[in-house]
Design an enzyme around this catalytic site. Structure first.
Site, PDB file in Angstrom:
ATOM      1  N   GLY A  14       0.820  -1.216   0.000  1.00  0.00           N
ATOM      2  CA  GLY A  14       0.000   0.000   0.000  1.00  0.00           C
ATOM      3  C   GLY A  14       0.844   1.252   0.000  1.00  0.00           C
ATOM      4  O   GLY A  14       0.516   2.228   0.675  1.00  0.00           O
ATOM      5  N   ALA A  15       1.925   1.263  -0.797  1.00  0.00           N
ATOM      6  CA  ALA A  15       2.902   2.358  -0.717  1.00  0.00           C
ATOM      7  C   ALA A  15       2.957   3.239  -1.954  1.00  0.00           C
ATOM      8  O   ALA A  15       3.860   4.061  -2.083  1.00  0.00           O
ATOM      9  CB  ALA A  15       4.293   1.779  -0.446  1.00  0.00           C
ATOM     10  N   ARG A  19       0.598  10.551  -1.232  1.00  0.00           N
ATOM     11  CA  ARG A  19       0.175  11.192   0.015  1.00  0.00           C
ATOM     12  C   ARG A  19      -0.244  10.169   1.072  1.00  0.00           C
ATOM     13  O   ARG A  19      -0.790  10.529   2.107  1.00  0.00           O
ATOM     14  CB  ARG A  19      -0.984  12.158  -0.247  1.00  0.00           C
ATOM     15  CG  ARG A  19      -0.629  13.309  -1.175  1.00  0.00           C
ATOM     16  CD  ARG A  19      -1.816  14.211  -1.450  1.00  0.00           C
ATOM     17  NE  ARG A  19      -2.914  13.470  -2.054  1.00  0.00           N
ATOM     18  CZ  ARG A  19      -2.994  13.198  -3.357  1.00  0.00           C
ATOM     19  NH1 ARG A  19      -2.042  13.595  -4.176  1.00  0.00           N
ATOM     20  NH2 ARG A  19      -4.017  12.512  -3.842  1.00  0.00           N
ATOM     21  N   ASN A  94       1.091  -2.586   5.349  1.00  0.00           N
ATOM     22  CA  ASN A  94       0.384  -1.320   5.516  1.00  0.00           C
ATOM     23  C   ASN A  94      -0.924  -1.252   4.736  1.00  0.00           C
ATOM     24  O   ASN A  94      -1.818  -0.477   5.094  1.00  0.00           O
ATOM     25  CB  ASN A  94       1.299  -0.169   5.068  1.00  0.00           C
ATOM     26  CG  ASN A  94       0.556   1.124   4.881  1.00  0.00           C
ATOM     27  OD1 ASN A  94       0.186   1.798   5.848  1.00  0.00           O
ATOM     28  ND2 ASN A  94       0.301   1.500   3.630  1.00  0.00           N
ATOM     29  N   TYR A 159     -13.856  -2.829  10.207  1.00  0.00           N
ATOM     30  CA  TYR A 159     -12.509  -2.261  10.339  1.00  0.00           C
ATOM     31  C   TYR A 159     -11.904  -2.578  11.709  1.00  0.00           C
ATOM     32  O   TYR A 159     -10.753  -3.018  11.807  1.00  0.00           O
ATOM     33  CB  TYR A 159     -12.568  -0.749  10.130  1.00  0.00           C
ATOM     34  CG  TYR A 159     -11.205  -0.084  10.068  1.00  0.00           C
ATOM     35  CD1 TYR A 159     -10.423  -0.183   8.923  1.00  0.00           C
ATOM     36  CD2 TYR A 159     -10.718   0.649  11.146  1.00  0.00           C
ATOM     37  CE1 TYR A 159      -9.177   0.426   8.854  1.00  0.00           C
ATOM     38  CE2 TYR A 159      -9.478   1.256  11.095  1.00  0.00           C
ATOM     39  CZ  TYR A 159      -8.707   1.147   9.941  1.00  0.00           C
ATOM     40  OH  TYR A 159      -7.468   1.748   9.885  1.00  0.00           O
TER      41      TYR A 159
END
Length: 255
Positions: A14-15, A19, A94, A159
């Site tokens: 997830g990089a 931003r 991530n 979540y």
């Protein structure tokens, strides 16, 4: 003077977003000399992120597209890492998603989607990466959980459950990998300014920065979370495994 992560190879899921939290983590590792593997879904963004990291920090950077909910994608990523670098020292899980709804309104699809990415994705990528990490003399895994995984938040049954699962997976992996010297820890951010949290309703964002909720009276920054990840990857955390660190401005005091 050598940098602390010189000669290390770090994979961050997830990089790709410029931003996003994953990008901040990747930049922080690269700034300390670590080579970076950027894993995400959007191929164009991945290639751009890897090129920008390599140019800015003078490290090697590899961009690989993968859906972390698919075991074959995770295995393909690790094969790519092995072909390029021959090893893997750090894994930062991530990648994550939000799909909020009230408990009684949440669909099975909304629940499964978030659990698949946030929890199953950590399991699958860790399982695939362990093939290389267990061969490293300084293997480290840092999982990005959340304060929601400790407290439970209204509208976030999926979540909160997924991030609680990440903490449990962290503890299990820490026990199982300790014999090979691989340390596994988690970071639990509170309310942090990211593209993902920007999608929250304005009234929710206002509530989350209320002094009654966050004693430090402000949201966190991506760099403050990345600093915590850097600590867990560093030699300063060489006797720490199977735990989590809240980075939440005091919101989880008492947890």
């Amino acid at each position: 003077m050598s940098k602390q992560f010189q000669g290390k190879v770090a994979l961050v899921t997830g990089a790709a977003s410029p931003r996003g939290l994953g990008r901040a983590i990747a930049n922080t590792i690269a700034k300390e000399g670590g080579d970076i593997v950027v894993v995400d879904l959007n191929q164009e963004h991945i290639v751009q992120a890897a090129a920008e990291i390599a140019k800015e920090f003078g490290v090697q950077a590899l961009g690989l597209s993968a859906n972390v909910t698919k075991p074959e994608d995770c295995d393909a990523v690790i094969s790519g890492v092995k072909d390029k670098f021959g090893k893997l020292d750090f894994l930062v899980n991530n990648a994550g998603v939000l799909k909020d709804n009230l408990f009684i309104r949440m669909s099975e699809q909304e629940f499964d989607f978030v659990m698949d990415v946030n929890a199953k994705g950590v399991f699958l990528m860790t399982k695939s990466a362990s093939k290389l990490l267990l061969k490293s003399s300084s293997g480290r895994i840092v999982n990005i959980s959340s304060l929601s995984g400790l407290t439970g938040q209204p509208g976030q049954a999926n979540y909160s459950a997924s991030k609680a699962a990440v903490i449990a997976l962290t503890k299990v992996a820490a026990r199982e990998f300790s014999g090979r010297g691989v340390l596994v820890n988690a970071v639990c951010p509170g309310y942090v300014q990211t593209d993902m949290t920007a999608s929250l309703p304005e009234d929710v964002q206002k509530k989350l920065t209320d002094p009654m909720f966050i004693p430090l009276k402000r949201p966190g920054t991506q760099q403050e979370i990345a600093n915590a990840v850097e600590f867990f990857l560093s030699d300063k955390a060489s006797y720490i495994t199977g735990t989590y660190l809240r980075v939440d401005g005091g919101a989880g005091i008492g947890m």
